[in-house]
Design a protein around this motif. Structure first.
Motif, PDB file in Angstrom:
ATOM      1  N   LEU A 197      97.535 108.992  29.746  1.00 35.66           N
ATOM      2  CA  LEU A 197      98.820 108.334  30.027  1.00 35.66           C
ATOM      3  C   LEU A 197      98.877 107.789  31.448  1.00 35.66           C
ATOM      4  CD1 LEU A 197     101.272 110.800  28.291  1.00 35.66           C
ATOM      5  CD2 LEU A 197     101.027 108.374  27.763  1.00 35.66           C
ATOM      6  N   THR A 198      98.359 108.572  32.391  1.00 34.82           N
ATOM      7  CA  THR A 198      98.451 108.142  33.788  1.00 34.82           C
ATOM      8  C   THR A 198      97.248 107.286  34.184  1.00 34.82           C
ATOM      9  OG1 THR A 198      97.406 110.162  34.581  1.00 34.82           O
ATOM     10  CG2 THR A 198      99.804 110.162  34.462  1.00 34.82           C
ATOM     11  N   GLY A 199      96.244 107.177  33.290  1.00 31.92           N
ATOM     12  CA  GLY A 199      95.107 106.304  33.553  1.00 31.92           C
ATOM     13  C   GLY A 199      94.075 106.903  34.470  1.00 31.92           C
ATOM     14  N   GLU A 200      94.164 108.218  34.628  1.00 32.97           N
ATOM     15  CA  GLU A 200      93.233 108.901  35.508  1.00 32.97           C
ATOM     16  C   GLU A 200      91.914 109.122  34.774  1.00 32.97           C
ATOM     17  OE1 GLU A 200      93.452 113.174  37.708  1.00 32.97           O
ATOM     18  OE2 GLU A 200      94.583 112.896  35.903  1.00 32.97           O
ATOM     19  N   SER A 201      90.843 108.511  35.240  1.00 32.76           N
ATOM     20  CA  SER A 201      89.568 108.712  34.562  1.00 32.76           C
ATOM     21  C   SER A 201      88.855 109.885  35.196  1.00 32.76           C
ATOM     22  CB  SER A 201      88.693 107.483  34.683  1.00 32.76           C
ATOM     23  OG  SER A 201      87.886 107.587  35.822  1.00 32.76           O
ATOM     24  N   SER A 202      87.808 110.369  34.539  1.00 30.82           N
ATOM     25  CA  SER A 202      87.064 111.470  35.136  1.00 30.82           C
ATOM     26  C   SER A 202      86.026 110.934  36.118  1.00 30.82           C
ATOM     27  CB  SER A 202      86.420 112.331  34.056  1.00 30.82           C
ATOM     28  OG  SER A 202      85.904 111.509  33.043  1.00 30.82           O
ATOM     29  N   ALA A 203      85.939 109.600  36.262  1.00 32.39           N
ATOM     30  CA  ALA A 203      84.951 109.017  37.158  1.00 32.39           C
ATOM     31  C   ALA A 203      85.271 109.328  38.615  1.00 32.39           C
ATOM     32  CB  ALA A 203      84.876 107.502  36.967  1.00 32.39           C
ATOM     33  N   GLY A 204      86.438 108.923  39.086  1.00 31.85           N
ATOM     34  CA  GLY A 204      86.802 109.195  40.471  1.00 31.85           C
ATOM     35  C   GLY A 204      85.981 108.388  41.456  1.00 31.85           C
ATOM     36  N   PHE A 205      86.217 108.642  42.723  1.00 30.79           N
ATOM     37  CA  PHE A 205      85.501 107.929  43.770  1.00 30.79           C
ATOM     38  C   PHE A 205      84.891 108.976  44.680  1.00 30.79           C
ATOM     39  CE2 PHE A 205      89.167 105.472  42.415  1.00 30.79           C
ATOM     40  CZ  PHE A 205      88.538 104.321  41.970  1.00 30.79           C
ATOM     41  N   THR A 206      83.663 108.738  45.141  1.00 30.81           N
ATOM     42  CA  THR A 206      83.028 109.700  46.032  1.00 30.81           C
ATOM     43  C   THR A 206      83.474 109.428  47.468  1.00 30.81           C
ATOM     44  OG1 THR A 206      81.149 108.305  46.526  1.00 30.81           O
ATOM     45  CG2 THR A 206      80.994 109.665  44.540  1.00 30.81           C
ATOM     46  N   ILE A 207      83.219 110.421  48.323  1.00 36.06           N
ATOM     47  CA  ILE A 207      83.524 110.257  49.751  1.00 36.06           C
ATOM     48  C   ILE A 207      82.749 109.064  50.298  1.00 36.06           C
ATOM     49  CG2 ILE A 207      83.434 111.411  51.997  1.00 36.06           C
ATOM     50  CD1 ILE A 207      83.590 114.073  50.457  1.00 36.06           C
ATOM     51  N   ASP A 208      81.470 108.912  49.875  1.00 35.12           N
ATOM     52  CA  ASP A 208      80.660 107.771  50.338  1.00 35.12           C
ATOM     53  C   ASP A 208      81.299 106.434  49.978  1.00 35.12           C
ATOM     54  OD1 ASP A 208      78.750 109.327  51.510  1.00 35.12           O
ATOM     55  OD2 ASP A 208      77.361 109.259  49.819  1.00 35.12           O
ATOM     56  N   ASP A 209      81.783 106.316  48.724  1.00 38.53           N
ATOM     57  CA  ASP A 209      82.474 105.079  48.310  1.00 38.53           C
ATOM     58  C   ASP A 209      83.612 104.755  49.262  1.00 38.53           C
ATOM     59  OD1 ASP A 209      80.963 105.050  45.977  1.00 38.53           O
ATOM     60  OD2 ASP A 209      82.542 105.952  44.722  1.00 38.53           O
ATOM     61  N   LEU A 210      84.395 105.794  49.572  1.00 35.39           N
ATOM     62  CA  LEU A 210      85.607 105.572  50.367  1.00 35.39           C
ATOM     63  C   LEU A 210      85.256 105.233  51.815  1.00 35.39           C
ATOM     64  CD1 LEU A 210      87.701 108.487  48.820  1.00 35.39           C
ATOM     65  CD2 LEU A 210      88.062 106.049  48.436  1.00 35.39           C
ATOM     66  N   VAL A 211      84.235 105.915  52.372  1.00 36.65           N
ATOM     67  CA  VAL A 211      83.815 105.584  53.744  1.00 36.65           C
ATOM     68  C   VAL A 211      83.309 104.143  53.789  1.00 36.65           C
ATOM     69  CG1 VAL A 211      82.163 106.102  55.594  1.00 36.65           C
ATOM     70  CG2 VAL A 211      83.342 107.964  54.437  1.00 36.65           C
TER      71      VAL A 211
END
Lengths: 217, 217
Positions: free
Chosen positions: B64-78
């Motif tokens: 419902l909220t569209g939250e996938s189990s993929a997520g983003f890693t710390i490296d992606d965000l940096v």
């Protein structure tokens, strides 16, 4: 309110049992450098049954983070906002969170929890089943409070929903920033100073615009 | 990056399955005016098995909220923070959240989700199992980014941990305020305007001090 002595006794006993559970959960996490102790191990150390545990906390994580199943109603929160007509309403709510949720009534537990969160920062990000319900109550309380007290609004030109949503999400952020400061330094930031430093952080310049080529975002 | 055609095909198929699950969950919630449909009912409507469902989403609420189990890693965000040296780092992260998480890749799903959150505001406060992990990754990404790039800091006099914690909690608040605005109006606020309006809200006067009687807080 007057409390007869058996009520007072019962409430002190409840307070002690609750503290014993929190202490057991936090000590085990600190000794093992992880939050993986089971509810059974926490019960054994606290000298209570599983049933007692679940009367006080819905999960192991709730015992570690100190989240009780009691919570606060929308009415409680609106009364709190109404009780301080001379202050910016946001400050009243954040200070309540600082003193009631972060510090609480038991100094020893607050200090143990501070050390546990320092050693295991992931505790601050654990799923908290009731945190969502509390945030929704805060949001609804701001909606009701600002509709009923337009003279207290600080963005009177915006829709009430926008001011309520801004206030609710910022109250959560200020609470979490306070918690993180408390964990690092054992001190709670003073709310109006914290608010001023956040405002100045957010007013940071957006830096040079490189969008002079006319692209639309 | 070059993708061979079978990979491209597989990724489009995954995208379609994911969208079918989200559409089924959101339509059921909108039809019933509550989020109580079971995973089985969602699977039936989407024409998939339970096993497929759980390959895409950890829970009904996540669909419902569209939250996938993929997520983003710390490296992606940096990397994201490093990719925009000319901007205030907070803006880059919040805009990413607005466009990737709120709007996403499927316009029809974004519009269904907007309507579902409008009809059922409690959806915005549901326990999101992975949201805690994402918030922790954002906090760790800011810590690493600000330690490695002191020239990008806006509070150079404060400890790195304080700036990282402030940035992380405010990024979450700005994201949530954006979501709430999007649900109400179908429009995302422009990030630097949003930041300015939050800064001015927080700079509201603390009102008259009545503490002249010398009481300590």
């Amino acid at each position: 309110m007057a409390e007869d002595s058996s009520c007072g006794l019962r409430s002190r006993k409840k307070q002690r049992t609750r503290a014993a559970i929190e202490r057991a959960a936090l000590e085990l996490a600190l000794e093992r450098h992880n939050p993986d102790a089971t509810v059974e191990e926490i019960c054994e150390r606290a000298g209570i049954s599983r049933m007692t545990f679940f009367n006080y906390f819905p999960s192991k994580i709730a015992a570690l983070t100190g989240e009780s199943s009691a919570g606060f109603t929308i009415d409680d929160l609106v009364s709190l906002l109404e009780a301080h007509p001379e202050r910016f309403y946001l400050d009243a709510l954040v200070e309540f969170g600082q003193h009631v949720i972060i510090v609480g009534t038991d100094e020893e537990i607050a200090s143990l929890r501070r050390r546990a969160m320092e050693a295991l920062p992931e505790l601050g990000f654990q799923e908290r089943r009731l945190a969502g319900a509390l945030k929704q109550a805060v949001w609804e309380a701001f909606n009701r409070f600002l509709s009923e007290h337009p003279e207290r609004r600080v963005m009177p030109e915006a829709p009430v929903e926008d001011e309520a949503s801004m206030a609710a999400h910022l109250a959560v952020a200020l609470f979490k920033i306070s918690l993180s400061r408390y964990v690092r330094t054992s001190n709670l930031p003073e709310i109006s100073e914290l608010r001023a430093s956040v405002a100045s952080f957010l007013a940071a310049p957006s830096a040079v615009s490189h969008d002079a080529d006319g692209q639309d975002a």
